[in-house]
Design a protein around this motif. Structure first.
Motif, PDB file in Angstrom:
ATOM      1  N   ASP A   1      66.034  19.910  89.641  1.00  0.00           N
ATOM      2  CA  ASP A   1      66.940  19.112  90.480  1.00  0.00           C
ATOM      3  C   ASP A   1      68.178  18.639  89.727  1.00  0.00           C
ATOM      4  O   ASP A   1      68.847  17.692  90.147  1.00  0.00           O
ATOM      5  CB  ASP A   1      66.203  17.898  91.046  1.00  0.00           C
ATOM      6  CG  ASP A   1      65.635  16.993  89.957  1.00  0.00           C
ATOM      7  OD1 ASP A   1      65.792  17.329  88.755  1.00  0.00           O
ATOM      8  OD2 ASP A   1      65.043  15.945  90.287  1.00  0.00           O
ATOM      9  N   ASP A   2      68.470  19.281  88.575  1.00  0.00           N
ATOM     10  CA  ASP A   2      69.644  18.936  87.768  1.00  0.00           C
ATOM     11  C   ASP A   2      69.616  17.497  87.238  1.00  0.00           C
ATOM     12  O   ASP A   2      70.654  16.928  86.915  1.00  0.00           O
ATOM     13  CB  ASP A   2      70.942  19.149  88.563  1.00  0.00           C
ATOM     14  CG  ASP A   2      71.155  20.601  88.959  1.00  0.00           C
ATOM     15  OD1 ASP A   2      70.795  21.479  88.146  1.00  0.00           O
ATOM     16  OD2 ASP A   2      71.650  20.851  90.067  1.00  0.00           O
ATOM     17  N   SER A   3      68.437  16.904  87.140  1.00  0.00           N
ATOM     18  CA  SER A   3      68.324  15.531  86.636  1.00  0.00           C
ATOM     19  C   SER A   3      68.410  15.465  85.117  1.00  0.00           C
ATOM     20  O   SER A   3      68.621  14.392  84.549  1.00  0.00           O
ATOM     21  CB  SER A   3      66.999  14.918  87.091  1.00  0.00           C
ATOM     22  OG  SER A   3      65.901  15.655  86.538  1.00  0.00           O
ATOM     23  N   GLY A   4      68.209  16.610  84.455  1.00  0.00           N
ATOM     24  CA  GLY A   4      68.162  16.627  83.000  1.00  0.00           C
ATOM     25  C   GLY A   4      66.783  16.338  82.449  1.00  0.00           C
ATOM     26  O   GLY A   4      66.585  16.330  81.231  1.00  0.00           O
ATOM     27  N   ASP A   5      65.811  16.091  83.341  1.00  0.00           N
ATOM     28  CA  ASP A   5      64.437  15.861  82.900  1.00  0.00           C
ATOM     29  C   ASP A   5      63.804  17.164  82.424  1.00  0.00           C
ATOM     30  O   ASP A   5      64.198  18.262  82.846  1.00  0.00           O
ATOM     31  CB  ASP A   5      63.593  15.297  84.039  1.00  0.00           C
ATOM     32  CG  ASP A   5      64.040  13.906  84.491  1.00  0.00           C
ATOM     33  OD1 ASP A   5      64.869  13.296  83.785  1.00  0.00           O
ATOM     34  OD2 ASP A   5      63.560  13.446  85.538  1.00  0.00           O
TER      35      ASP A   5
ATOM     36  N   ALA B   1      71.616   4.643  74.924  1.00  0.00           N
ATOM     37  CA  ALA B   1      70.194   4.963  75.078  1.00  0.00           C
ATOM     38  C   ALA B   1      70.017   6.426  75.460  1.00  0.00           C
ATOM     39  O   ALA B   1      69.131   6.774  76.239  1.00  0.00           O
ATOM     40  CB  ALA B   1      69.558   4.053  76.130  1.00  0.00           C
ATOM     41  N   SER B   2      70.851   7.303  74.933  1.00  0.00           N
ATOM     42  CA  SER B   2      70.740   8.732  75.235  1.00  0.00           C
ATOM     43  C   SER B   2      71.175   9.548  74.032  1.00  0.00           C
ATOM     44  O   SER B   2      71.984   9.097  73.212  1.00  0.00           O
ATOM     45  CB  SER B   2      71.583   9.096  76.460  1.00  0.00           C
ATOM     46  OG  SER B   2      72.964   8.953  76.183  1.00  0.00           O
ATOM     47  N   TRP B   3      70.628  10.752  73.936  1.00  0.00           N
ATOM     48  CA  TRP B   3      70.903  11.665  72.838  1.00  0.00           C
ATOM     49  C   TRP B   3      71.163  13.060  73.408  1.00  0.00           C
ATOM     50  O   TRP B   3      70.597  13.437  74.451  1.00  0.00           O
ATOM     51  CB  TRP B   3      69.714  11.718  71.883  1.00  0.00           C
ATOM     52  CG  TRP B   3      69.494  10.464  71.106  1.00  0.00           C
ATOM     53  CD1 TRP B   3      69.867  10.220  69.815  1.00  0.00           C
ATOM     54  CD2 TRP B   3      68.842   9.259  71.553  1.00  0.00           C
ATOM     55  NE1 TRP B   3      69.497   8.946  69.434  1.00  0.00           N
ATOM     56  CE2 TRP B   3      68.855   8.338  70.483  1.00  0.00           C
ATOM     57  CE3 TRP B   3      68.250   8.867  72.760  1.00  0.00           C
ATOM     58  CZ2 TRP B   3      68.317   7.055  70.570  1.00  0.00           C
ATOM     59  CZ3 TRP B   3      67.712   7.593  72.863  1.00  0.00           C
ATOM     60  CH2 TRP B   3      67.740   6.704  71.777  1.00  0.00           C
TER      61      TRP B   3
ATOM     62  N   GLY C   1      70.763  18.535  78.221  1.00  0.00           N
ATOM     63  CA  GLY C   1      71.633  17.434  78.597  1.00  0.00           C
ATOM     64  C   GLY C   1      71.259  16.153  77.876  1.00  0.00           C
ATOM     65  O   GLY C   1      70.217  16.067  77.210  1.00  0.00           O
ATOM     66  N   ARG C   2      72.115  15.143  77.994  1.00  0.00           N
ATOM     67  CA  ARG C   2      71.843  13.866  77.343  1.00  0.00           C
ATOM     68  C   ARG C   2      70.651  13.182  78.011  1.00  0.00           C
ATOM     69  O   ARG C   2      70.412  13.321  79.209  1.00  0.00           O
ATOM     70  CB  ARG C   2      73.066  12.947  77.411  1.00  0.00           C
ATOM     71  CG  ARG C   2      74.255  13.420  76.585  1.00  0.00           C
ATOM     72  CD  ARG C   2      75.287  12.310  76.437  1.00  0.00           C
ATOM     73  NE  ARG C   2      74.804  11.224  75.588  1.00  0.00           N
ATOM     74  CZ  ARG C   2      74.915  11.188  74.249  1.00  0.00           C
ATOM     75  NH1 ARG C   2      75.498  12.193  73.614  1.00  0.00           N
ATOM     76  NH2 ARG C   2      74.475  10.150  73.563  1.00  0.00           N
ATOM     77  N   GLY C   3      69.917  12.417  77.214  1.00  0.00           N
ATOM     78  CA  GLY C   3      68.775  11.704  77.757  1.00  0.00           C
ATOM     79  C   GLY C   3      67.998  11.014  76.665  1.00  0.00           C
ATOM     80  O   GLY C   3      68.505  10.819  75.550  1.00  0.00           O
ATOM     81  N   ARG C   4      66.766  10.667  76.968  1.00  0.00           N
ATOM     82  CA  ARG C   4      65.906   9.969  76.008  1.00  0.00           C
ATOM     83  C   ARG C   4      64.480  10.477  76.163  1.00  0.00           C
ATOM     84  O   ARG C   4      64.127  11.072  77.196  1.00  0.00           O
ATOM     85  CB  ARG C   4      65.980   8.465  76.214  1.00  0.00           C
ATOM     86  CG  ARG C   4      65.722   8.000  77.615  1.00  0.00           C
ATOM     87  CD  ARG C   4      66.060   6.518  77.773  1.00  0.00           C
ATOM     88  NE  ARG C   4      66.091   6.117  79.160  1.00  0.00           N
ATOM     89  CZ  ARG C   4      65.035   5.815  79.886  1.00  0.00           C
ATOM     90  NH1 ARG C   4      63.834   5.880  79.341  1.00  0.00           N
ATOM     91  NH2 ARG C   4      65.157   5.452  81.138  1.00  0.00           N
ATOM     92  N   PRO C   5      63.652  10.236  75.153  1.00  0.00           N
ATOM     93  CA  PRO C   5      62.310  10.813  75.178  1.00  0.00           C
ATOM     94  C   PRO C   5      61.392  10.160  76.198  1.00  0.00           C
ATOM     95  O   PRO C   5      61.522   8.977  76.513  1.00  0.00           O
ATOM     96  CB  PRO C   5      61.794  10.557  73.756  1.00  0.00           C
ATOM     97  CG  PRO C   5      62.611   9.408  73.255  1.00  0.00           C
ATOM     98  CD  PRO C   5      63.949   9.533  73.902  1.00  0.00           C
ATOM     99  N   GLY C   6      60.445  10.936  76.697  1.00  0.00           N
ATOM    100  CA  GLY C   6      59.349  10.398  77.492  1.00  0.00           C
ATOM    101  C   GLY C   6      58.364   9.700  76.571  1.00  0.00           C
ATOM    102  O   GLY C   6      58.226  10.050  75.392  1.00  0.00           O
ATOM    103  N   TRP C   7      57.663   8.719  77.121  1.00  0.00           N
ATOM    104  CA  TRP C   7      56.771   7.888  76.314  1.00  0.00           C
ATOM    105  C   TRP C   7      55.705   8.708  75.588  1.00  0.00           C
ATOM    106  O   TRP C   7      55.456   8.532  74.389  1.00  0.00           O
ATOM    107  CB  TRP C   7      56.123   6.851  77.244  1.00  0.00           C
ATOM    108  CG  TRP C   7      55.118   5.959  76.599  1.00  0.00           C
ATOM    109  CD1 TRP C   7      55.131   5.471  75.331  1.00  0.00           C
ATOM    110  CD2 TRP C   7      53.948   5.418  77.221  1.00  0.00           C
ATOM    111  NE1 TRP C   7      54.045   4.653  75.111  1.00  0.00           N
ATOM    112  CE2 TRP C   7      53.292   4.604  76.266  1.00  0.00           C
ATOM    113  CE3 TRP C   7      53.391   5.526  78.496  1.00  0.00           C
ATOM    114  CZ2 TRP C   7      52.120   3.926  76.542  1.00  0.00           C
ATOM    115  CZ3 TRP C   7      52.228   4.842  78.770  1.00  0.00           C
ATOM    116  CH2 TRP C   7      51.598   4.058  77.808  1.00  0.00           C
TER     117      TRP C   7
END
Length: 470
Positions: A140-144, A197-199, A204-210
């Motif tokens: 869905d192009d969320s970057g997830d 809070a993104s890398w 794409g830019r984002g952050r890690p899942g827990w």
């Protein structure tokens, strides 16, 4: 030493056989630092501190890794709510965690990696999982990026669940997932979230899942196979289940033994910041001494639920004071001894899944023997018993003569000043008693009692203690 621990994965007692002889590697999940630690959090720290103490006493070199999740949805929300940078919130609460470690006598982890410091390792692991066919970028192009749970047939083995019986993972909307139960390895940066809070990543830019954080950091500091992975029982699913799946899917053997401590409940529910029924460590130690709180947390078996109550806390404090009183009296009579050897009964209990209640029974039996030796005046045997009692209490982290507790509650300077003043009054009382001036002797004793100081007359002279106002 043959230590058996209850392995959550096999649901049975399992002998600890280290990957590397003479060394034990332990990873236990640390806090998500959106708030200060409460006593439910710190129970886990105490449990693993006792485990380390027992392993070290047995001659093992121990490496303990406990991560800090310092970037997370909850931390970002707290930062926005407080009008502060998210990293300021995380750092402040990380320092509070360290304060709680120190207050309760927990030795800091060997390594305490932060999630924000290990993004490259996480990105590398995600790329490996995608290449192996166990992960995919969101549609869905969320970057997830998500872990494909159906690609791993063993998913659910730790929590003993069937995939079809599981509910959807709530870490992201299902729109970009192949299966609602797929969980996030990486979370794309969303509009309105802090850019800090993104890398950058290939997705794409984002952050890690827990869940990904712990797998990546455990592998870096302990290797692809290590001895013990642990945490609170509430982490077994989904957190540890997801860790196990993604690490095994990446070709790692991961943990040999899974060790989970039970919860500390308040009002019938797990103590949790999200529920609102928390008791901060910093507040509880205003009502009892820190060593008494530690004793309360350690006295129950680590796999038993603790139902918090003020009455139970005070009962534990009183029980500890009885042990403390023996150590102090025996030390006065013998001139003091260093911790020696533990008893066979204590060792048997600790080797049986850290059975602290049985270990405490062994300590109490030794104290009972010591009380008889005190009455009989057998100093040689008393020294041996005292050395053993101190050693056993030290394994639990509650030896009254440990430097950790010698200055707990007040500064050393205040304690020294109090000691000088009380001893001066006791000397006046002793002189009055020698002169048979009973009125003055009683007056001094009454003045001390009014100040909360209890006096006990012993063959070695008067000894005093502070009676806390509970």
């Amino acid at each position: 030493m043959t230590l058996h621990l209850y392995d959550t994965a096999t649901r049975s007692l399992t002998e600890l056989v280290p990957v590397t002889p003479g060394h034990v590697g332990i990873y236990h999940c640390g806090l998500t630092v959106q708030g200060p630690p409460h006593i439910g959090h710190i129970r886990k720290e105490v449990v693993f501190d006792v485990l380390r103490r027992w392993l070290v006493r047995a001659g093992y070199d121990v490496t303990i890794v406990a991560n800090v999740t310092d970037v997370d949805d909850k931390i970002l929300a707290k930062g926005e709510e407080q009008g502060r940078p998210w990293f300021a919130v995380a750092y402040e609460n990380e320092r509070r965690l360290h304060d709680a470690y120190a207050v309760l006598g927990c030795e800091p982890p060997t390594y305490e990696p932060r999630a924000t410091g290990h993004v490259p390792e996480m990105v590398e692991m995600i790329a490996d999982l995608i290449e192996r066919g166990h992960a995919y970028p969101a549609t869905d192009d969320s970057g997830d990026v998500y872990f494909d749970v159906r690609s791993w047939p063993a998913y659910g083995e730790l929590s003993n669940q069937r995939l079809d019986d599981m509910q959807a993972a709530e870490d992201a909307p299902p729109s970009g997932k192949r299966d609602p139960r797929d969980f996030a390895l990486w979370k794309g940066h969303k509009p309105g979230e802090p850019e800090t809070a993104s890398w950058p990543t290939p997705w794409g830019r984002g952050r890690p899942g827990w869940h990904l954080e712990c797998s990546a950091m455990a592998a870096k500091y302990l290797g692809h196979e290590f001895d013990i992975h642990g945490g609170g029982l509430d982490l077994r699913f989904p957190h540890h289940e997801n860790e196990l799946a993604q690490s095994r899917a990446a070709g790692q053997k991961f943990a040999r033994v899974w060790m989970h401590n039970a919860m500390l409940n308040l009002g019938g529910s797990k103590m949790a910041k999200s529920v609102g029924n928390t008791m901060m460590v910093s507040e509880v130690v205003k009502r009892v001494r820190a060593v008494e709180l530690r004793y309360y947390l350690v006295a129950a078996h680590y796999r038993s639920i603790i139902e918090y109550s003020e009455e139970a806390l005070l009962e534990a404090a009183t029980a500890y004071q009885r042990l403390e009183g023996f150590v102090q009296r025996a030390s006065e009579v013998t001139g003091g001894v260093e911790p020696g050897d533990v008893t066979a009964a204590f060792a048997t209990a600790m080797d049986d899944d850290l059975a602290v209640p049985a270990a405490l029974a062994a300590i109490q039996a030794s104290v009972a023997d010591g009380q008889k030796l005190l009455a009989d005046g057998d100093s040689a045997a008393l020294r041996e018993t005292l050395a053993s009692v101190r050693a056993m209490l030290d394994v639990l982290g509650v030896d009254p003569l440990s430097p950790q507790w010698a200055t707990s509650g007040t500064s050393a300077a205040y304690e020294q000043a109090l000691d000088v003043l009380v001893k001066a009054l006791l000397e006046q009382r002793t002189q009055a008693r020698s002169a048979k001036d009973w009125a003055t002797a009683d007056l001094v004793r009454d003045q001390l009692a009014a100040a909360g100081v209890e006096v006990e007359d012993t063959p070695q002279g008067p000894r005093w203690s502070v009676k806390e106002n509970r």
